[in-house]
Design a protein around this motif. Structure first.
Motif, PDB file in Angstrom:
ATOM      1  N   CYS A  17      -3.138  -9.828  -5.776  1.00 48.31           N
ATOM      2  CA  CYS A  17      -1.518  -9.667  -5.317  1.00 48.31           C
ATOM      3  C   CYS A  17      -0.689 -10.618  -6.588  1.00 48.31           C
ATOM      4  O   CYS A  17      -1.164 -11.649  -6.962  1.00 48.31           O
ATOM      5  N   SER A  55       2.334 -11.256  -6.388  1.00 52.66           N
ATOM      6  CA  SER A  55       3.494 -12.077  -5.819  1.00 52.66           C
ATOM      7  C   SER A  55       3.067 -12.731  -4.336  1.00 52.66           C
ATOM      8  O   SER A  55       3.677 -12.412  -3.230  1.00 52.66           O
ATOM      9  N   CYS A  96       4.068  -5.507  -4.712  1.00 51.14           N
ATOM     10  CA  CYS A  96       3.552  -5.185  -6.130  1.00 51.14           C
ATOM     11  C   CYS A  96       2.732  -4.073  -6.386  1.00 51.14           C
ATOM     12  O   CYS A  96       2.273  -3.354  -5.425  1.00 51.14           O
ATOM     13  N   CYS A 107      -0.685  -4.211  -4.938  1.00 54.41           N
ATOM     14  CA  CYS A 107      -0.680  -4.138  -3.498  1.00 54.41           C
ATOM     15  C   CYS A 107      -0.610  -2.657  -3.261  1.00 54.41           C
ATOM     16  O   CYS A 107      -1.219  -2.075  -2.314  1.00 54.41           O
TER      17      CYS A 107
END
Ligand SMILES: [Zn+2]
Length: 417
Positions: A100, A102, A112, A115
């Motif tokens: 990921c 973030s 994101c 994801c």
């Protein structure tokens, strides 16, 4: 208080988890996230769950989250426990969190690009090695297709992992991560290959995973895996959540509370099984099972055979047939000792269960449970389902002596199972 993941069972690396890198094994370092952000609302229909959202199994989830946060996640994990309790969902959550852009603690953001790709199974670095039948049943892409998977004479795709699939995976491990994160290969049911050729082919990469690569194995029968595989992985045991936890989880996924309670009960509290359960079809099938047992226990052998024939179409229509059968059999076994009915799963069928418990002694009900488990495994092969159901119901009705759980059509391999 700091919590470490349990030590590996192998003597291959005598150092505890925290010192794993000193043994020459790479641990997984996750990206630094800087200041903790407020958690953004995930897309409401995202199929990707975060580690903190999973139901039950607090201990393994806590240990995995801590390892992820501290950058000491072992690159070869084995998540084991009964089917349908979240092992695979956990593996996917870990794979998403590692990559990921973030993350929020150990949770993937689900917003994101990485994801979103994990949610759609289009992330080039996150792939699943599983049998063609498992991929088909789950509606996932077959990441490592093999021509032999569809070459069965009965037209079905293979229910086992094939060595050709493993070779394709090994070929891919030679490449660096495409998106600069970490490659994660989730391997389901490695034990489904009885020759263990697949397991043997994976020994070396599991011992020394290529740089930037992680393996997460999930298994509901870890005892069938060779010691050499288990010893190369960090093992974490998963247990079924309580039915209340599962019902709450289902309600959180938009299922009406009454149906959530019913699904949690029928699935034995297993969230994966509860989510995939066709509640309406399941209830109809349960009625069929109760009627078949009633015919087998209360009448002659011909009625048992007829009841088996009537149940036969359900073998293909409803993969959960044997699971529902087991829930009913367990209720019959427990009923004589549970006068209040508090441990009974099928609470809405107490009168029928009491009648069955009067006709089927607990010892025979326990035998029925054993036979059901055996049938579940047999159904994964080209077994004569009609003969199998007839045997099950004739035994339950006391019309057949209880033979050892081996039959000619399944071969010697299952002898003594
Ligand atoms: Zn993300």
């Amino acid at each position: 208080m700091r919590q470490d993941l349990p030590k590996r069972s192998s003597s291959a690396c005598a150092r505890p988890w925290r010192g794993a890198s000193a043994c020459g094994r790479e641990t997984v370092a996750r990206k630094k996230t800087g200041k903790k952000k407020a958690k953004a609302a995930p897309p409401p229909d995202s199929p990707l769950l975060c580690l903190s959202e999973l139901v039950g199994n607090q201990r393994p989830r806590r240990l995995l989250a801590a390892a992820l946060m501290e950058g000491r996640l072992f690159p070869a994990l084995l998540l084991h426990g009964p089917p349908g309790i979240g092992k695979f969902t956990t593996a996917r959550a870990i794979a998403a969190a590692i990559n990921c852009a973030s993350p929020d603690g150990a949770d993937a953001c689900r917003q994101c690009p990485s994801c979103r790709k994990v949610a759609a199974w289009t992330h080039p670095d996150i792939k699943v090695l599983e049998s063609a039948a498992d991929a088909q049943a789950a509606g996932r892409p077959d990441f490592f297709p093999d021509a032999q998977a569809a070459s069965r004479s009965d037209g079905r795709v293979s229910t086992r992992l094939l060595i050709g699939q493993v070779r394709r995976l090994l070929h891919e491990t030679a490449f660096k991560p495409f998106e600069g994160g970490r490659r994660v290969f989730i391997i389901r049911h490695l034990e489904s290959d009885p020759s263990m050729g697949c397991a043997n082919a994976l020994l070396k990469p599991l011992e020394e995973p290529p740089s930037g690569t992680s393996f997460i194995l999930t298994s509901s029968r870890p005892e069938l895996l060779p010691d050499t595989i288990r010893s190369r992985c960090q093992s974490l045991a998963f247990l079924p959540p309580s039915r209340d936890e599962t019902a709450e989880f289902l309600a959180g996924r938009g299922i009406a509370p009454e149906e959530a309670t019913l699904r949690a009960a029928l699935s034995g509290g297993r969230p994966g099984a509860a989510l995939s359960l066709d509640a309406e079809g399941g209830l109809g099938l349960r009625d069929g099972i109760l009627a078949a047992l009633d015919a087998a226990a209360g009448s002659g052998p011909m009625d048992a055979v007829t009841a088996a024939e009537e149940l036969l179409p359900a073998v293909d229509q409803m993969p959960g047939l044997m699971e529902l059968f087991a829930l009913v059999a367990r209720d019959i076994m427990v009923m004589p000792y549970d006068t209040q009915g508090r441990l009974i799963t099928n609470q809405d069928r107490l009168p029928e269960l009491k009648k069955l418990a009067a006709a089927i002694p607990p010892r025979r009900a326990a035998r029925l449970l054993q036979r059901i488990e055996w049938c579940e495994r047999a159904l994964q092969r080209s077994v004569n389902a009609s003969l199998m159901l007839q045997t099950l119901l004739l035994e339950t009705g006391g019309h057949l002596p209880s033979e050892p759980l081996t039959t000619p059509w399944l071969g010697e391999e299952e002898a003594g199972a």
